[in-house]
Design a protein around this motif. Structure first.
Motif, PDB file in Angstrom:
ATOM      1  N   UNK A 424       0.886  -1.111  -0.038  1.00 18.32           N
ATOM      2  CA  UNK A 424      -0.059  -0.050  -0.003  1.00 18.32           C
ATOM      3  C   UNK A 424       0.982   1.241   0.115  1.00 18.32           C
ATOM      4  N   UNK A 425       0.774   2.037  -0.974  1.00 17.98           N
ATOM      5  CA  UNK A 425       1.479   3.141  -1.262  1.00 17.98           C
ATOM      6  C   UNK A 425       0.760   4.451  -1.058  1.00 17.98           C
ATOM      7  N   UNK A 426       1.489   5.506  -0.382  1.00 15.43           N
ATOM      8  CA  UNK A 426       0.816   6.807  -0.346  1.00 15.43           C
ATOM      9  C   UNK A 426       1.727   7.830  -0.809  1.00 15.43           C
ATOM     10  N   UNK A 427       1.515   8.800  -1.706  1.00 18.97           N
ATOM     11  CA  UNK A 427       2.195   9.745  -2.384  1.00 18.97           C
ATOM     12  C   UNK A 427       1.597  10.980  -2.622  1.00 18.97           C
ATOM     13  N   UNK A 428       2.358  11.972  -3.172  1.00 22.16           N
ATOM     14  CA  UNK A 428       1.632  13.290  -3.574  1.00 22.16           C
ATOM     15  C   UNK A 428       0.759  13.245  -4.856  1.00 22.16           C
ATOM     16  N   UNK A 454      -3.938   9.841  -4.318  1.00 19.53           N
ATOM     17  CA  UNK A 454      -2.975   9.936  -3.265  1.00 19.53           C
ATOM     18  C   UNK A 454      -2.637   8.590  -2.786  1.00 19.53           C
ATOM     19  N   UNK A 455      -3.134   7.570  -3.163  1.00 22.31           N
ATOM     20  CA  UNK A 455      -2.855   6.020  -2.841  1.00 22.31           C
ATOM     21  C   UNK A 455      -3.065   5.074  -4.028  1.00 22.31           C
ATOM     22  N   UNK A 456      -2.362   4.141  -3.744  1.00 21.83           N
ATOM     23  CA  UNK A 456      -2.588   2.759  -4.701  1.00 21.83           C
ATOM     24  C   UNK A 456      -1.993   1.659  -4.082  1.00 21.83           C
ATOM     25  N   UNK A 457      -2.700   0.316  -4.586  1.00 23.26           N
ATOM     26  CA  UNK A 457      -2.005  -0.756  -4.342  1.00 23.26           C
ATOM     27  C   UNK A 457      -0.834  -1.267  -5.405  1.00 23.26           C
ATOM     28  N   UNK A 458       0.349  -1.501  -4.920  1.00 16.33           N
ATOM     29  CA  UNK A 458       1.447  -2.098  -5.848  1.00 16.33           C
ATOM     30  C   UNK A 458       1.747  -3.373  -5.756  1.00 16.33           C
ATOM     31  N   UNK A 459       1.350  -4.512  -6.530  1.00 18.42           N
ATOM     32  CA  UNK A 459       1.393  -5.839  -6.754  1.00 18.42           C
ATOM     33  C   UNK A 459       2.926  -6.263  -7.139  1.00 18.42           C
ATOM     34  N   UNK A 460       3.878  -6.577  -6.402  1.00 21.18           N
ATOM     35  CA  UNK A 460       5.150  -7.394  -6.859  1.00 21.18           C
ATOM     36  C   UNK A 460       4.907  -8.765  -7.348  1.00 21.18           C
ATOM     37  N   UNK A 461       5.838  -9.132  -8.322  1.00 25.78           N
ATOM     38  CA  UNK A 461       5.843 -10.658  -8.758  1.00 25.78           C
ATOM     39  C   UNK A 461       6.119 -11.311  -7.787  1.00 25.78           C
ATOM     40  N   UNK A 462       6.868 -11.056  -6.790  1.00 23.75           N
ATOM     41  CA  UNK A 462       7.411 -12.023  -5.942  1.00 23.75           C
ATOM     42  C   UNK A 462       7.371 -11.610  -4.258  1.00 23.75           C
ATOM     43  N   UNK A 463       6.948 -12.411  -3.461  1.00 25.68           N
ATOM     44  CA  UNK A 463       6.576 -11.948  -2.371  1.00 25.68           C
ATOM     45  C   UNK A 463       7.925 -11.658  -1.447  1.00 25.68           C
ATOM     46  N   UNK A 464       8.965 -12.313  -1.847  1.00 29.17           N
ATOM     47  CA  UNK A 464      10.527 -12.140  -1.065  1.00 29.17           C
ATOM     48  C   UNK A 464      10.857 -10.624  -1.345  1.00 29.17           C
ATOM     49  N   UNK A 465      10.175  -9.943  -2.230  1.00 32.14           N
ATOM     50  CA  UNK A 465      10.689  -8.676  -2.537  1.00 32.14           C
ATOM     51  C   UNK A 465      10.025  -7.295  -1.988  1.00 32.14           C
ATOM     52  N   UNK A 466       9.074  -7.925  -1.157  1.00 29.55           N
ATOM     53  CA  UNK A 466       8.464  -6.927  -0.412  1.00 29.55           C
ATOM     54  C   UNK A 466       9.342  -6.385   0.884  1.00 29.55           C
ATOM     55  N   UNK A 467       9.908  -7.227   1.438  1.00 22.29           N
ATOM     56  CA  UNK A 467      11.041  -6.623   2.504  1.00 22.29           C
ATOM     57  C   UNK A 467      11.889  -5.688   2.082  1.00 22.29           C
ATOM     58  N   UNK A 468      12.348  -6.151   0.927  1.00 23.70           N
ATOM     59  CA  UNK A 468      13.392  -5.378   0.281  1.00 23.70           C
ATOM     60  C   UNK A 468      12.875  -3.610  -0.110  1.00 23.70           C
ATOM     61  N   UNK A 469      11.683  -3.693  -0.477  1.00 24.04           N
ATOM     62  CA  UNK A 469      11.135  -2.447  -0.764  1.00 24.04           C
ATOM     63  C   UNK A 469      10.652  -1.677   0.126  1.00 24.04           C
ATOM     64  N   UNK A 470      10.433  -2.468   1.422  1.00 21.98           N
ATOM     65  CA  UNK A 470      10.239  -1.889   2.642  1.00 21.98           C
ATOM     66  C   UNK A 470      11.429  -0.944   3.338  1.00 21.98           C
ATOM     67  N   UNK A 471      12.516  -1.791   3.066  1.00 22.62           N
ATOM     68  CA  UNK A 471      13.645  -1.507   3.462  1.00 22.62           C
ATOM     69  C   UNK A 471      14.191  -0.006   2.922  1.00 22.62           C
ATOM     70  N   UNK A 472      14.029  -0.136   1.430  1.00 23.90           N
ATOM     71  CA  UNK A 472      14.779   1.227   0.896  1.00 23.90           C
ATOM     72  C   UNK A 472      13.901   2.324   0.699  1.00 23.90           C
ATOM     73  N   UNK A 473      12.425   2.055   1.383  1.00 24.19           N
ATOM     74  CA  UNK A 473      11.603   3.412   1.548  1.00 24.19           C
ATOM     75  C   UNK A 473      11.630   3.724   2.871  1.00 24.19           C
ATOM     76  N   UNK A 474      12.494   3.290   3.735  1.00 24.85           N
ATOM     77  CA  UNK A 474      12.378   3.630   5.252  1.00 24.85           C
ATOM     78  C   UNK A 474      12.458   5.127   5.746  1.00 24.85           C
ATOM     79  N   UNK A 475      13.473   5.644   4.762  1.00 28.54           N
ATOM     80  CA  UNK A 475      13.754   7.134   4.847  1.00 28.54           C
ATOM     81  C   UNK A 475      13.109   8.127   4.001  1.00 28.54           C
ATOM     82  N   UNK A 476      12.410   7.602   3.178  1.00 23.06           N
ATOM     83  CA  UNK A 476      11.616   8.267   2.017  1.00 23.06           C
ATOM     84  C   UNK A 476      10.732   9.495   2.668  1.00 23.06           C
ATOM     85  N   UNK A 477      10.832  10.632   1.998  1.00 31.22           N
ATOM     86  CA  UNK A 477      10.064  11.780   2.555  1.00 31.22           C
ATOM     87  C   UNK A 477       8.632  12.104   1.906  1.00 31.22           C
TER      88      UNK A 477
END
Length: 595
Positions: A424-428, A454-477
């Protein structure tokens, strides 16, 4: 048989007879629109939950009018080895029958009206000859008002129609009435100073004896008061006639709702195609306003339609999904005529209009109900004789365009897929689909399902990619990412803040429905129902093991259910949302898919 206000009363016995003798019936409706706000993509998001889909349809579709209702009954004739059909095409319109009856407001969608006009739809028959109707609450209210007026008149109080709404000055009191009025004033003055709590005045009437007064209305809706000299016997006779006339007018006002009540009371199998909107509109217009809670809607649905079957869901289910490439009604009707299916032998009953499928009268509700029934018989015969099957009832309704929840389970909990691969992604507000694709470019193929600006669902092709995406967005503003589980938890917490306790599945399984059965009729048109105050509601989607996971087989009345995939369907892209969606020509409901 075409039925309008002009021939409705004389056609009712034919309708009742057809329902009573039918093995099953098919229904279809035509509406004045589909959505009052969101586009089709937003209204049918591929990652909706059943609760969200129901809520959106209730909010954005119920102010439109179901103004044509088709019924086709099917009765198998053993001697002829064929089905005898009786099709009905009802034009429906909420015409107020008097000044106190509901004056309904409804909306139209220009694209829907334009589409029906292009199909030759006769709107004059709707607005000039449409059959009126009342829901349960409206009927009860009008009958109580009628009884109150009768009671007031019997006690000499008069009726509201004889009372002036305003007075511009002192009223003139005839000399012969002054003594009576002065005595009443004296009694009221005494009441204000003594210890008594109430005062019973002598009965009186505003009209002298020997006079009968009633309001008469012309065909042009002009009203006038008719004063007639009568003796006591004639006055009683005229008052009895007036009461009977009022009751007949009330019964006429209940109108088409009597047909829905007869369907409900019959307990017969009701077949429809992609019928969720048909069921929602039918309940909303002819039974009661739709409840807020999905579980309550399910209970009302089973009260009105105890046995349901959706041919679009049936065609999307094994073994049919491997044989049928397009599940729109028009295309389905063509495909079930060909091998390995066989067209059923049918005959139209004497006195009924005979449809020719070669001419395709699509989007006439009676015709659509007819071919829906044909499709059901063809598919049922593929599994064995349709008329020999004990109870081929799904009791599930097709959910358009939801990727991993293909149906709404009317009699039990819905599927609850984990959706571990969904973010679940929120954005400008300025972001577009291309910005989301760029953000997740390192993760390969993705699916984007917009929720709002300002929001959407993004479905990834593989479940194990979810944690990577979460880690890379930790400091996003400028944006924020949550797992689907966190998104659901947040929604539940918001409900708790608003005082709405999330559902929990009771250990005792299904509780007794809060709505009465369809056979306990307390009014002319409907069964009464009550909601038990304070009764804990059942869970809508309990987690029971791995139920709802993508690889879990689901058992239905026909076979093990498999999720519909893209076989025989075309991948459609709308605002960045990819979903399996058939090309259709199936009226408004299937146009929701192709939109």
């Amino acid at each position: 048989m075409e039925v309008t206000r002009r021939n409705f009363k004389e056609s009712l016995n034919a309708v009742y007879s057809a329902l009573e003798e039918a093995d099953f019936l098919a229904i279809d409706g035509e509406f004045s629109g589909i959505s009052d706000g969101p586009n089709v993509s937003a209204l049918t998001n591929g990652l909706d939950t059943p609760e969200e889909r129901y809520s959106k349809l209730k909010k954005h579709s119920m102010d439109f009018l179901l103004f044509q209702f088709g019924i086709c009954t099917f009765k198998y004739d053993q001697t002829k080895s064929k089905y005898i059909t009786k099709p009905f095409n009802f034009y429906v319109f909420p015409k107020p029958f008097n000044r106190t009856s509901p004056d309904l407001k409804f909306i139209c969608q220009s694209s829907s009206i334009d589409f029906l006009a292009s199909q030759g739809f006769d709107f004059n028959k709707v607005f000039c000859q449409g059959i009126p109707y009342l829901n349960q609450e409206e009927e009860v209210q009008l009958r109580e008002q009628s009884e109150e007026r009768r009671h007031q008149h019997a006690n000499g109080v008069g009726t509201p129609s004889f009372i002036s709404p305003s007075s511009k000055g002192p009223a003139h009191v005839p000399e012969e009435h002054k003594d009576f009025i002065n005595r009443v004033i004296g009694k009221v003055d005494a009441l204000l100073t003594n210890s008594e709590k109430s005062l019973d005045l002598d009965p009186c009437t505003g009209f002298p004896k020997g006079i009968h007064v009633e309001t008469v209305e012309t065909e042009k809706k002009e009203r006038y008061i008719q004063v007639i000299k009568v003796d006591d016997e004639e006055r009683k006779r005229r008052e009895q006639q007036k009461r009977e006339r009022e009751q007949e007018e009330l019964n006429d006002a209940v109108g088409f709702s009597r047909v829905i009540h007869a369907i409900s009371k019959s307990g017969k199998l009701v077949v429809g195609h992609n019928m969720l909107l048909d069921v929602m509109h039918t309940i909303h217009q002819f039974y009661c306003p739709l409840p807020e809670d999905l579980q309550d809607f399910k209970e009302v649905t089973m009260c009105v339609f105890p046995r349901l079957l959706d041919t679009k869901l049936m065609a999307s289910t094994l073994p049919f999904k491997e044989l049928i490439t397009n599940t729109s009604l028009a295309e389905l009707e063509k495909q079930v005529k060909e091998s390995p299916f066989k067209s059923p032998q049918v005959e139209t009953a004497e006195g009924f209009h005979s449809y020719d499928t070669a001419q395709q009268q699509l989007h006439e509700a009676g015709y659509d109900a007819y071919i829906t029934g044909l499709c059901f018989v063809s598919m049922a015969n593929y599994l064995g004789n349709a008329h020999d099957r004990a109870d081929p009832t799904f009791k599930t309704l097709f959910l358009m365009r939801i990727i991993d929840i293909p149906y709404l389970n009317v009699t039990g909990p819905d599927l609850q897929p984990k959706r571990d691969h969904v973010l679940f992604v929120t954005f400008p507000k300025e972001w577009k689909t291309s910005d989301l694709y760029q953000l997740f470019s390192a993760f390969g193929n993705i699916q984007v399902s917009w929720l709002d600006d300002t929001s959407a669902f993004v479905s990834l092709s593989q479940t194990d990619q979810v944690q990577i995406a979460m880690n890379t967005s930790r400091y996003a503003e400028s944006y924020r990412i949550q797992t689907y589980a966190e998104y659901v938890k947040g929604k539940h917490q918001n409900k708790e803040k608003l005082g709405q306790t999330p559902k929990s599945w009771g250990e005792d399984g299904w509780r007794k429905p809060h709505y009465a059965s369809a056979t306990s009729a307390a009014t002319f048109g409907y069964p009464r129902y009550t909601r038990a105050a304070g009764l804990r509601k059942r869970s809508i989607s309990p987690v029971q093991g791995e139920q709802g996971s993508a690889d879990a087989p689901v058992t239905d009345g026909w076979s093990n259910y498999s999720y519909p995939d893209s076989a025989g369907s075309k991948k459609m892209k709308t605002d960045g949302v990819y979903s399996a969606c058939s090309h259709t020509a199936d009226g408004f409901r299937d146009s929701m898919c192709s939109g």
